[in-house]
Design an enzyme around this catalytic site. Structure first.
Site, short mmCIF file in Angstrom:
data_model
loop_
_atom_site.label_atom_id
_atom_site.label_comp_id
_atom_site.label_asym_id
_atom_site.label_seq_id
_atom_site.Cartn_x
_atom_site.Cartn_y
_atom_site.Cartn_z
N TYR A 71 34.38 1.93 -6.44
CA TYR A 71 34.40 0.54 -7.01
C TYR A 71 35.04 -0.10 -8.47
CZ TYR A 71 29.60 2.15 -9.21
OH TYR A 71 28.60 2.77 -10.22
N LYS A 93 15.35 6.78 -13.95
CA LYS A 93 15.50 5.52 -14.35
C LYS A 93 15.67 4.42 -13.14
CE LYS A 93 19.77 3.01 -14.46
NZ LYS A 93 21.08 2.87 -14.47
N ASP A 94 15.53 4.58 -12.20
CA ASP A 94 15.71 3.13 -11.14
C ASP A 94 14.25 3.63 -10.81
OD1 ASP A 94 18.85 3.58 -9.59
OD2 ASP A 94 17.87 2.79 -11.73
N HIS A 143 23.14 -5.16 -8.24
CA HIS A 143 23.64 -4.88 -7.18
C HIS A 143 23.50 -3.46 -7.40
CE1 HIS A 143 27.20 -2.06 -5.79
NE2 HIS A 143 27.08 -2.78 -4.53
N HIS A 181 20.95 -2.53 -10.19
CA HIS A 181 21.92 -2.50 -10.99
C HIS A 181 22.29 -3.96 -11.91
CE1 HIS A 181 21.68 2.24 -10.80
NE2 HIS A 181 20.53 0.96 -11.66
N GLN A 221 38.06 -0.91 -14.94
CA GLN A 221 37.59 0.05 -15.21
C GLN A 221 37.06 0.70 -12.77
OE1 GLN A 221 33.85 1.50 -17.13
NE2 GLN A 221 32.65 2.67 -15.88
N ASP A 222 38.02 1.83 -12.84
CA ASP A 222 37.20 2.67 -11.30
C ASP A 222 35.88 3.45 -11.95
OD1 ASP A 222 40.21 1.71 -9.76
OD2 ASP A 222 39.19 0.75 -10.77
N ASN A 223 35.00 3.13 -11.02
CA ASN A 223 33.65 4.12 -10.75
C ASN A 223 33.94 4.59 -9.57
OD1 ASN A 223 32.75 3.11 -13.33
ND2 ASN A 223 31.47 2.54 -12.48
N ARG A 235 49.14 8.93 12.81
CA ARG A 235 48.87 10.55 11.46
C ARG A 235 47.86 9.71 11.21
NH1 ARG A 235 53.57 7.83 7.28
NH2 ARG A 235 52.83 6.22 8.25
N LYS A 250 32.00 -6.31 -9.31
CA LYS A 250 32.34 -4.96 -8.87
C LYS A 250 32.94 -5.46 -7.33
CE LYS A 250 28.60 -3.66 -10.50
NZ LYS A 250 26.78 -3.47 -11.11
N GLU A 279 46.40 -1.52 2.42
CA GLU A 279 46.19 -1.61 1.42
C GLU A 279 44.71 -2.88 1.01
OE1 GLU A 279 48.26 -6.07 0.78
OE2 GLU A 279 50.83 -4.77 1.21
N ARG A 327 20.73 3.43 -5.21
CA ARG A 327 22.01 3.73 -6.83
C ARG A 327 21.01 2.15 -6.91
NH1 ARG A 327 24.65 7.89 -8.72
NH2 ARG A 327 24.71 9.41 -7.00
C1 LIG Z 1 27.49 3.25 -14.43
C2 LIG Z 1 27.81 3.85 -15.58
C3 LIG Z 1 27.16 5.43 -15.66
N1 LIG Z 1 28.16 6.81 -16.80
C4 LIG Z 1 27.10 7.36 -16.25
C5 LIG Z 1 25.62 7.37 -17.86
C6 LIG Z 1 24.87 8.46 -16.58
O1 LIG Z 1 24.89 9.31 -17.85
C7 LIG Z 1 25.21 9.12 -15.59
C8 LIG Z 1 24.68 8.16 -14.22
O2 LIG Z 1 24.93 6.81 -14.07
P1 LIG Z 1 23.44 5.97 -13.37
O3 LIG Z 1 23.02 6.24 -12.70
O4 LIG Z 1 23.91 4.44 -13.89
O5 LIG Z 1 24.65 5.43 -11.73
P2 LIG Z 1 24.49 4.97 -10.80
O6 LIG Z 1 23.17 4.98 -10.50
O7 LIG Z 1 25.36 5.42 -9.79
O8 LIG Z 1 24.37 3.66 -11.62
C9 LIG Z 1 25.94 2.82 -10.94
O9 LIG Z 1 25.34 2.59 -9.20
C10 LIG Z 1 25.03 0.79 -9.53
C11 LIG Z 1 25.11 0.90 -7.67
C12 LIG Z 1 25.67 0.02 -9.72
O10 LIG Z 1 26.78 -0.79 -9.05
C13 LIG Z 1 26.73 0.35 -11.22
O11 LIG Z 1 27.70 0.67 -11.46
C14 LIG Z 1 26.13 1.54 -11.64
O12 LIG Z 1 24.47 1.27 -12.55
O13 LIG Z 1 27.19 8.28 -15.60
C15 LIG Z 1 28.97 5.73 -16.85
O14 LIG Z 1 29.72 6.87 -17.92
N2 LIG Z 1 29.84 5.21 -17.01
C16 LIG Z 1 29.39 4.20 -15.52
O15 LIG Z 1 29.96 3.18 -15.74
#
Ligand SMILES: Cc1cn([C@H]2C[C@H](O)[C@@H](COP(=O)(O)OP(=O)(O)O[C@H]3O[C@H](C)C(=O)[C@H](O)[C@H]3O)O2)c(=O)[nH]c1=O
Length: 183
Positions: free
Chosen positions: A133, A169-170, A120, A63, A47-49, A23, A73, A28, A60
Site C-alpha cells: 500500500y 500492540k493491537d 484502517h 490503525h 511511502q510504499d509499505n 504469459r 492509503k 496499471e 492488523r
Molecule cells: C507502519 C510502519 C511500521 N514500521 C515498523 C514499526 C514496527 O517495528 C514494525 C511493525 O509495525 P506495526 O506492528 O505497526 O505493523 P502493522 O500492524 O502492519 O501496521 C500497519 O497496519 C495497518 C493495516 C496500517 O494501515 C498501517 O499502515 C500500519 O499501522 O514496523 C515502520 O518502520 N514503518 C511503518 O510505516
C-alpha cells in the site's frame, strides 16, 4: 480503471483492468492523473509499505496516524486474500463510526483508497497473504495509534473464525468509546 465510491464518501474501491495473454497479465495499478480526477485527491504518495502475514485469521489494525501526519492509503493485496476495512473517524461526519469492508485479493486485483481521517485494518482470509500500500504521509510513531479490532461499537465482521491473531500492540488498543477524534 474503474473507481467506485463506497458508502463512506471519499473512500473508493478501484478496479484495475488486466491485459491477459498467454504469459499471464499486465495491469496499471496507479495513474496519478486518473486518481486525481476520480478521487479529487492530489495523489501525492511518499511511502510504499508491504506486509506479509503467515496465517489466515491475522488482523492488523485498526490503525491511524493523527494530524499533522495523517495518512491516506491506497491498498492492494498482491498474494492471497484479505478483508480490508475502513472506519470513518472524522468529527462531525454523518458516517462517523461507520465502516466499509472489501475483499482484496491477488485474484481480483481490487484496491481500496482510504483518505486521511479513517481508521484502517485488514484481516487475512488466506495463509501467506501479502499487502502492498501507498501512503500519503511518512510513518510517524509519535502520531501512530490504534483502536481495538473487535470494538463492540464498530461491530465489524472480520470474516474470521474465532479470535484474531494479533500483535501485542493491537491486542491492547483503546476502545472506540474512549477515542477522541483528531480529524
Ligand atoms: C507502519 C510502519 C511500521 N514500521 C515498523 C514499526 C514496527 O517495528 C514494525 C511493525 O509495525 P506495526 O506492528 O505497526 O505493523 P502493522 O500492524 O502492519 O501496521 C500497519 O497496519 C495497518 C493495516 C496500517 O494501515 C498501517 O499502515 C500500519 O499501522 O514496523 C515502520 O518502520 N514503518 C511503518 O510505516
Amino acid at each position: 480503471m474503474e473507481f467506485i465510491e463506497t458508502a463512506l464518501k471519499s473512500v473508493f474501491l478501484i478496479k484495475a483492468r488486466r491485459y491477459e495473454d498467454k504469459r499471464g497479465f499486465f495491469s496499471e495499478t496507479f495513474k496519478k492523473k486518473t486518481f486525481m480526477a476520480m478521487t479529487g485527491h492530489q495523489g501525492q504518495f511518499v511511502q510504499d509499505n508491504f506486509s506479509y502475514s503467515k496465517r489466515k485469521g491475522t488482523v492488523r489494525g485498526l490503525h491511524y496516524q493523527s494530524p499533522p501526519k495523517a495518512q491516506g492509503k491506497l491498498v492492494r493485496c498482491t498474494r492471497g486474500k484479505i478483508l480490508d476495512v475502513a472506519v470513518d473517524a472524522r468529527k462531525g461526519s454523518p458516517t462517523y463510526g461507520r465502516h466499509v469492508c472489501y475483499e482484496l485479493s491477488f485474484e481480483n486485483g481490487d484496491q481500496l483508497w482510504i483518505p486521511p481521517g479513517f481508521l484502517h485494518g485488514f484481516s487475512t482470509l488466506s495463509d501467506d497473504s501479502e499487502v502492498a500500500y501507498k501512503c500519503t504521509e511518512y510513518y510517524s510513531p509519535e502520531c501512530d495509534s490504534a483502536i481495538i479490532w473487535n470494538d463492540p461499537m464498530l461491530n465489524i465482521d472480520w470474516k474470521i473464525n474465532g479470535e484474531a491473531f494479533l500483535s501485542n500492540k493491537d491486542a491492547s488498543a483503546q476502545r472506540f468509546e474512549d477515542f477522541i477524534s483528531p480529524f
